[in-house]
Design an enzyme around this catalytic site. Structure first.
Site, short mmCIF file in Angstrom:
data_model
loop_
_atom_site.label_atom_id
_atom_site.label_comp_id
_atom_site.label_asym_id
_atom_site.label_seq_id
_atom_site.Cartn_x
_atom_site.Cartn_y
_atom_site.Cartn_z
N PRO A 1 0.82 -1.22 0.00
CA PRO A 1 0.00 0.00 0.00
C PRO A 1 0.85 1.26 0.00
O PRO A 1 2.08 1.20 0.11
CB PRO A 1 -0.75 -0.12 1.33
CG PRO A 1 0.26 -0.78 2.23
CD PRO A 1 0.99 -1.77 1.35
N SER B 1 -5.13 5.19 3.38
CA SER B 1 -4.36 4.09 2.79
C SER B 1 -5.32 3.11 2.14
O SER B 1 -6.50 3.41 1.94
CB SER B 1 -3.52 3.41 3.88
OG SER B 1 -2.67 2.43 3.30
N ASN B 2 -4.82 1.94 1.80
CA ASN B 2 -5.64 0.88 1.22
C ASN B 2 -5.21 -0.45 1.84
O ASN B 2 -4.13 -0.53 2.45
CB ASN B 2 -5.51 0.86 -0.31
CG ASN B 2 -4.10 0.54 -0.75
OD1 ASN B 2 -3.61 -0.56 -0.60
ND2 ASN B 2 -3.42 1.54 -1.32
N PRO B 3 -6.02 -1.48 1.70
CA PRO B 3 -5.74 -2.74 2.41
C PRO B 3 -4.76 -3.68 1.69
O PRO B 3 -4.68 -4.85 2.02
CB PRO B 3 -7.12 -3.39 2.53
CG PRO B 3 -7.85 -2.91 1.31
CD PRO B 3 -7.36 -1.49 1.10
N SER B 4 -4.01 -3.18 0.73
CA SER B 4 -3.06 -4.04 0.02
C SER B 4 -2.05 -4.64 1.00
O SER B 4 -1.50 -3.93 1.86
CB SER B 4 -2.32 -3.24 -1.05
OG SER B 4 -1.28 -4.00 -1.61
#
Length: 282
Positions: free
Chosen positions: A208, A220-223
């Site tokens: 992320p 943010s993002n859950p990557s």
């Protein structure tokens, strides 16, 4: 010792081979420790090992089906397992296993997987003192060491025969420490110089990015980055020179990969453009 163990083993794939020895019960504790440390553990039992500890025991502590028979696997699954493993540990490694692997035999699931193995191999021998000291066993160990195989133990102490001699399998925590040392040492990882990506340079982005709203909060993002890390690892295994640009993640750096850490999307863009425009890296 637990903290560095967790950091080294988390996310790694470890094959644990168990041979027919009374010391096989110790392998249960080893598998449990590896699993608790975050490793993906695949247990492989020889036919003799199942006479000492059942497959169900290992399935319970590893959370994965145990391999006992090569012919129970889908076609070429043994090759896939051997090539994808970060490390193989044979504990206990009997005199029979040492002899068979030293001479390249592939007559069961475990020895076949060992021939397909690309990562380091760690042996934890266990046998009676006379068997360990026999010239044939020592010659087999010398041959395996000359090929880059690593060994932990055996230790001196009471044996199942009632004798006190060298041949006792190292304790699970000792084997665990040796496994961590191997995985933390990039020099034990060997790229395949004949791989189909040899001579190529590969640039991978993973994980992320974070855009801070203030010193505490961010968007943010859950990557997780797992896919990118896996791509980088496999490219390195196939001979490529790999640069991995990673956002915030706790994943361990794959062996043989150069890693650059970034936080924001802008930093990732700049890192990618910088590496792309650098002839040495692309």
């Amino acid at each position: 010792m637990l903290q560095p163990t967790v950091q080294t083993l988390r996310g790694r794939t470890v094959l644990v081979g168990v041979c027919g020895s009374v010391a096989a019960y110790k392998a249960v504790f080893l598998v449990r420790r590896l699993t608790e440390a975050g490793a993906r553990v695949q247990v492989v039992l020889t036919a003799a090992a199942t006479r000492f500890v059942t497959p169900l025991t290992f399935e319970s502590v590893s959370g994965r089906p145990v391999i006992c028979d090569l012919y129970d696997l889908p076609a070429n699954r043994h090759i896939e397992l051997g090539e994808s493993a970060d490390l193989a540990v044979i504990a206990p490694a009997t005199a029979n296993l040492l002899a068979r692997h030293a001479h390249g035999q592939a007559d069961d699931a475990l020895t076949t997987l060992l021939l397909a193995l690309r990562g380091p191999l760690l042996l934890a021998p266990a046998m009676d003192g006379g068997m360990w000291e026999h010239p044939a066993t020592q010659a087999n160990m010398d041959l395996l060491k000359s090929r880059g195989v690593h060994m932990v133990g055996p230790e001196h102490g009471p044996l199942a025969s009632g004798l006190v001699a060298t041949g006792r399998m190292a304790e699970p925590d000792t084997i665990l420490a040796a496994a961590c040392e191997l995985l933390g040492n990039a020099s034990v990882f060997t790229k395949n110089p004949a791989g189909d990506l040899a001579g190529h340079r590969v640039l991978v982005t993973a994980g992320p990015t974070r855009e801070h709203l203030d010193p505490v909060r961010f968007i943010s993002n859950p990557s997780t980055g797992r896919m990118g890390f896996a791509v980088a690892e496999q490219a390195a295994r196939r001979g490529a020179e790999v640069t991995l640009i990673a956002g915030p993640t706790h994943l361990p750096t794959p062996n043989g990969v150069t890693r650059l850490d970034v936080v924001t999307a802008k930093q990732m863009q700049q890192a990618v453009l910088s590496m792309w425009e650098t002839p040495r890296c692309w």
